[in-house]
Design an enzyme around this catalytic site. Structure first.
Site, PDB file in Angstrom:
ATOM      1  N   LYS A 192     -35.004  33.690  21.067  1.00 16.50           N
ATOM      2  CA  LYS A 192     -35.225  32.264  20.811  1.00 16.50           C
ATOM      3  C   LYS A 192     -33.869  31.615  20.567  1.00 16.50           C
ATOM      4  O   LYS A 192     -33.253  31.774  19.508  1.00 16.50           O
ATOM      5  CB  LYS A 192     -36.108  32.040  19.585  1.00 16.50           C
ATOM      6  CG  LYS A 192     -36.510  30.573  19.483  1.00 16.50           C
ATOM      7  CD  LYS A 192     -36.726  30.108  18.067  1.00 16.50           C
ATOM      8  CE  LYS A 192     -35.619  29.313  17.463  1.00 16.50           C
ATOM      9  NZ  LYS A 192     -35.197  28.094  18.110  1.00 16.50           N
ATOM     10  N   GLU A 267     -27.381  37.958  10.066  1.00 18.29           N
ATOM     11  CA  GLU A 267     -25.982  37.506  10.106  1.00 18.29           C
ATOM     12  C   GLU A 267     -25.982  36.062   9.659  1.00 18.29           C
ATOM     13  O   GLU A 267     -26.430  35.186  10.397  1.00 18.29           O
ATOM     14  CB  GLU A 267     -25.440  37.647  11.519  1.00 18.29           C
ATOM     15  CG  GLU A 267     -25.375  39.094  11.936  1.00 18.29           C
ATOM     16  CD  GLU A 267     -24.978  39.240  13.377  1.00 18.29           C
ATOM     17  OE1 GLU A 267     -24.369  38.318  13.923  1.00 18.29           O
ATOM     18  OE2 GLU A 267     -25.294  40.290  13.941  1.00 18.29           O
ATOM     19  N   CYS A 301     -19.313  30.821  11.696  1.00 21.33           N
ATOM     20  CA  CYS A 301     -19.734  31.490  10.460  1.00 21.33           C
ATOM     21  C   CYS A 301     -18.544  32.111   9.750  1.00 21.33           C
ATOM     22  O   CYS A 301     -18.454  32.079   8.533  1.00 21.33           O
ATOM     23  CB  CYS A 301     -20.779  32.544  10.770  1.00 21.33           C
ATOM     24  SG  CYS A 301     -20.214  33.692  12.019  1.00 21.33           S
ATOM     25  N   GLU A 401     -20.757  26.543   2.240  1.00 23.87           N
ATOM     26  CA  GLU A 401     -20.354  26.533   3.642  1.00 23.87           C
ATOM     27  C   GLU A 401     -20.525  25.103   4.177  1.00 23.87           C
ATOM     28  O   GLU A 401     -21.646  24.596   4.240  1.00 23.87           O
ATOM     29  CB  GLU A 401     -21.240  27.489   4.434  1.00 23.87           C
ATOM     30  CG  GLU A 401     -20.831  27.599   5.873  1.00 23.87           C
ATOM     31  CD  GLU A 401     -21.738  28.530   6.670  1.00 23.87           C
ATOM     32  OE1 GLU A 401     -22.971  28.405   6.560  1.00 23.87           O
ATOM     33  OE2 GLU A 401     -21.201  29.371   7.402  1.00 23.87           O
TER      34      GLU A 401
HETATM   35  P1  NAD Z   1     -30.404  27.727  11.211  1.00 23.23           P
HETATM   36  O1  NAD Z   1     -30.706  28.796  10.227  1.00 23.23           O
HETATM   37  O2  NAD Z   1     -30.877  26.371  10.938  1.00 23.23           O
HETATM   38  O3  NAD Z   1     -30.991  28.104  12.651  1.00 23.23           O
HETATM   39  C1  NAD Z   1     -30.695  29.329  13.272  1.00 23.23           C
HETATM   40  C2  NAD Z   1     -31.825  29.677  14.206  1.00 23.23           C
HETATM   41  O4  NAD Z   1     -32.995  29.934  13.434  1.00 23.23           O
HETATM   42  C3  NAD Z   1     -32.189  28.568  15.188  1.00 23.23           C
HETATM   43  O5  NAD Z   1     -32.540  29.145  16.423  1.00 23.23           O
HETATM   44  C4  NAD Z   1     -33.418  27.951  14.535  1.00 23.23           C
HETATM   45  O6  NAD Z   1     -34.267  27.296  15.444  1.00 23.23           O
HETATM   46  C5  NAD Z   1     -34.079  29.185  13.957  1.00 23.23           C
HETATM   47  N1  NAD Z   1     -35.017  28.930  12.871  1.00 23.23           N
HETATM   48  C6  NAD Z   1     -35.096  27.848  12.058  1.00 23.23           C
HETATM   49  N2  NAD Z   1     -36.113  28.002  11.182  1.00 23.23           N
HETATM   50  C7  NAD Z   1     -36.676  29.198  11.438  1.00 23.23           C
HETATM   51  C8  NAD Z   1     -37.747  29.930  10.864  1.00 23.23           C
HETATM   52  N3  NAD Z   1     -38.445  29.460   9.839  1.00 23.23           N
HETATM   53  N4  NAD Z   1     -38.032  31.141  11.356  1.00 23.23           N
HETATM   54  C9  NAD Z   1     -37.314  31.654  12.372  1.00 23.23           C
HETATM   55  N5  NAD Z   1     -36.307  31.009  12.978  1.00 23.23           N
HETATM   56  C10 NAD Z   1     -35.988  29.800  12.506  1.00 23.23           C
HETATM   57  O7  NAD Z   1     -28.843  27.798  11.426  1.00 23.23           O
HETATM   58  P2  NAD Z   1     -27.987  26.851  12.351  1.00 23.23           P
HETATM   59  O8  NAD Z   1     -27.787  25.584  11.616  1.00 23.23           O
HETATM   60  O9  NAD Z   1     -28.540  26.815  13.728  1.00 23.23           O
HETATM   61  O10 NAD Z   1     -26.622  27.668  12.432  1.00 23.23           O
HETATM   62  C11 NAD Z   1     -25.645  27.535  11.492  1.00 23.23           C
HETATM   63  C12 NAD Z   1     -25.684  28.687  10.515  1.00 23.23           C
HETATM   64  O11 NAD Z   1     -25.609  29.925  11.209  1.00 23.23           O
HETATM   65  C13 NAD Z   1     -24.488  28.671   9.606  1.00 23.23           C
HETATM   66  O12 NAD Z   1     -24.887  28.957   8.289  1.00 23.23           O
HETATM   67  C14 NAD Z   1     -23.616  29.786  10.155  1.00 23.23           C
HETATM   68  O13 NAD Z   1     -22.741  30.349   9.239  1.00 23.23           O
HETATM   69  C15 NAD Z   1     -24.624  30.755  10.622  1.00 23.23           C
HETATM   70  N6  NAD Z   1     -24.041  31.650  11.628  1.00 23.23           N
HETATM   71  C16 NAD Z   1     -23.771  32.944  11.281  1.00 23.23           C
HETATM   72  C17 NAD Z   1     -23.170  33.791  12.187  1.00 23.23           C
HETATM   73  C18 NAD Z   1     -22.854  35.214  11.820  1.00 23.23           C
HETATM   74  O14 NAD Z   1     -22.586  36.002  12.705  1.00 23.23           O
HETATM   75  N7  NAD Z   1     -22.855  35.588  10.542  1.00 23.23           N
HETATM   76  C19 NAD Z   1     -22.850  33.333  13.460  1.00 23.23           C
HETATM   77  C20 NAD Z   1     -23.123  32.019  13.778  1.00 23.23           C
HETATM   78  C21 NAD Z   1     -23.725  31.180  12.843  1.00 23.23           C
END
Ligand code: NAD
Length: 497
Positions: A192, A267, A301, A401
């Site tokens: 997804k 992650e 991240c 963050e």
């Molecule tokens: P997010 O948590 O809002 O969304 C991430 C994904 O989860 C999206 O595909 C979203 O549609 C999905 N999602 C949202 N609600 C969900 C639920 N209830 N159940 C399952 N999936 C759901 O994060 P974001 O705003 O898209 O990304 C930014 C965040 O991601 C930041 O905190 C960043 O640090 C983190 N990130 C971490 C890494 C890593 O490798 N550690 C890499 C990239 C981004």
């Protein structure tokens, strides 16, 4: 820039899009609309305008995709010998390379990336498939010495169906660093992508099929977190979840995975420190610090979002850094700029909120500090590259963050103090050290709580180097041979002779 790429960039700049982008889910080797008929727009953050739309899925599409992935486990994929899987992954790598220009332009458009960064990410995808292609027939078990009367050995068996949830900041990189080792281990996948960045995952579906991947092995369901992500996590047909995203969503993913005791790797976010000691090569350190926070407009991240400076170099280092930062050109990623947009108006407002609250608390805004638009078009969602100083260690700008181009400066009186500051947030993802004294650097690295420590080059490493976090930054490791462990279950077989 080659002719094809120049043509695509020109098309994107003239029309706002490129022809032939995928618009449906990729399920069981074909394009499928949502069962509900729902659609969602994809927006270019560099203009703030919608340029295409994709299927908006729900639980019934997820169910269909998981069914296809389960069936594929026992099809030709399940009986393919590891060396053949390796050859298939190598073909995928070559095909991604062949389609690299289209993938890079699509990635730049939906994620608001600079073209050069998008090209780097696509190149990383090529390399990831190449790396794991070589791992398929080397992922071997061990034999355990129990003496002459027993034979005991371990097998790595594919975990089964993997559900992969991907964020918007690195759509193709994050997807591929799960997908490639999952395929190498013999799994099938339902991915997804983030709501905002569905295109390159869908394009990969077609590329993997072109390489000969059997139908149902890789599926992509597009849609929102609530409508697609949550049902995917909670589905009993999923054997492992690889989630990359925010801490809040990660917690809800853990909760939703719990009823079926579904394995998972998380992650999550970071607030990674970059320690610059007085004996560092300061020119190298300045380049490193700039890249660590302003690449991808700080939406990384593992961004180096906290700069920890020894007091005696603070004034001089900060002055040079501010001068370099002020010279960065902000604009649409398909032009020659140094920093692109942030991903959404919500993200822009969130970043602005952190900066304004810090300003109100008396922080020094050394440069930047405001939202912006593309100077050529007056459009898009941009934030000036920003440096905040004079913050206390417990300030929210230091602790949270921000996920944008905002660097927080902290001053350390001693190396011990620098280590304490570095370890002083809930996150523990990455950390950087700049010093000419390498033995000192290794001793400091040992004491930093982080999944990866970079010495004298922030983000050093590649697909070969394991990546992941500790504490609020999550658990599990992507990349490297370690990633294969997430996608396999270990069986130990012991016989009395
Ligand atoms: P997010 O948590 O809002 O969304 C991430 C994904 O989860 C999206 O595909 C979203 O549609 C999905 N999602 C949202 N609600 C969900 C639920 N209830 N159940 C399952 N999936 C759901 O994060 P974001 O705003 O898209 O990304 C930014 C965040 O991601 C930041 O905190 C960043 O640090 C983190 N990130 C971490 C890494 C890593 O490798 N550690 C890499 C990239 C981004």
């Amino acid at each position: 820039m080659n002719k094809d790429l120049a043509h695509l960039v020109d098309e994107a700049r003239r029309t706002g899009t490129i022809a032939g982008l995928p618009r449906q889910h990729w399920i069981d080797g074909r394009r499928l609309p949502s069962a509900s008929g729902g659609r969602m727009e994809t927006i270019d953050p560099g203009t703030g305008k919608a340029f295409t739309s994709v299927a908006a899925g729900d639980a019934s599409d997820v169910d269909l995709a998981i069914g296809a992935a389960r069936t594929a486990l026992s099809g030709p994929w399940g009986s393919m010998v590891p060396a053949e899987r390796g050859r298939l992954l190598a073909r995928i790598s070559a095909l991604i390379r062949a389609h690299a220009d289209r993938l890079a332009v699509a990635e730049a458009l939906h994620a608001g990336k600079r073209l050069v960064e998008a090209q780097g990410d696509v190149g990383g995808a090529v390399r990831a498939f190449e790396y794991y292609a070589g791992a398929c027939d080397k992922f071997q078990g061990s034999s355990i010495p129990l003496g002459p009367d027993y034979v005991s050995y371990t097998r790595h068996e594919p975990i089964g169906v993997v559900g992969q949830i991907v964020p918007w900041n690195y759509p193709i990189s994050t997807l591929v660093r799960g997908l490639a080792p999952a395929l190498a281990a013999g799994c099938t996948i339902v991915a997804k992508p983030a709501d905002q960045t569905p295109l390159t995952a869908l394009m990969l579906g077609e590329i993997l099929a072109e390489a000969g991947l059997p139908s149902g092995v890789f599926n992509v369901v597009t849609g929102t977190g609530t409508e697609v992500g949550a049902p995917l996590v909670a589905h009993p047909g999923i054997d492992h979840i690889t989630f990359t995203g925010s801490v809040t969503t990660g917690i809800s993913v853990m909760q939703n995975a719990a009823p079926h005791v579904t394995r998972l790797a998380l992650e999550l976010g970071g607030k990674s420190p970059v320690i610059v000691l007085a004996d560092a090569d300061l020119d190298i350190a300045i380049e490193g610090v700039l890249g660590a926070i302003f690449e991808n407009a700080g939406q990384i991240c593992s961004a180096g979002s906290r700069l920890i400076l020894e007091r005696r170099i603070h004034a001089g280092f900060v002055a040079k850094l501010v001068e370099r930062t002020r010279a960065l050109r902000v604009g649409h990623g398909l032009r020659a700029v140094d920093m692109g947009p942030v991903n959404s108006p919500a993200q822009l407002a969130r970043i602005g909120g952190f900066v304004e609250r810090a300003r109100a608390r008396g922080a020094e805004v050394l440069c930047g500090g405001r939202s912006a638009v593309d100077p050529e078009t007056g459009l898009g969602w941009f934030h000036e590259p920003t440096i905040l100083d004079g913050l206390t260690p417990d300030d929210e700008a230091v602790q949270c963050e921000i996920f944008g181009p905002v660097l927080c400066v902290q001053i350390a009186d001693t190396v011990e103090h620098a280590i304490a500051l570095a370890n002083g947030t809930d996150y523990a993802l990455a950390a950087g050290i700049y010093t000419r004294d390498l033995s000192h650097a290794h001793r400091i690295a040992e004491r930093l709580d982080a999944g990866q420590v970079y010495i004298n080059e922030f983000f050093a490493g590649g697909i070969e180097t394991p990546f992941g976090g500790n504490r609020a930054s999550g658990f599990g490791r992507a990349k490297g041979l370690e990633a294969l462990a997430s996608f396999s279950k270990l069986k130990c077989i012991t016989a009395r002779l």
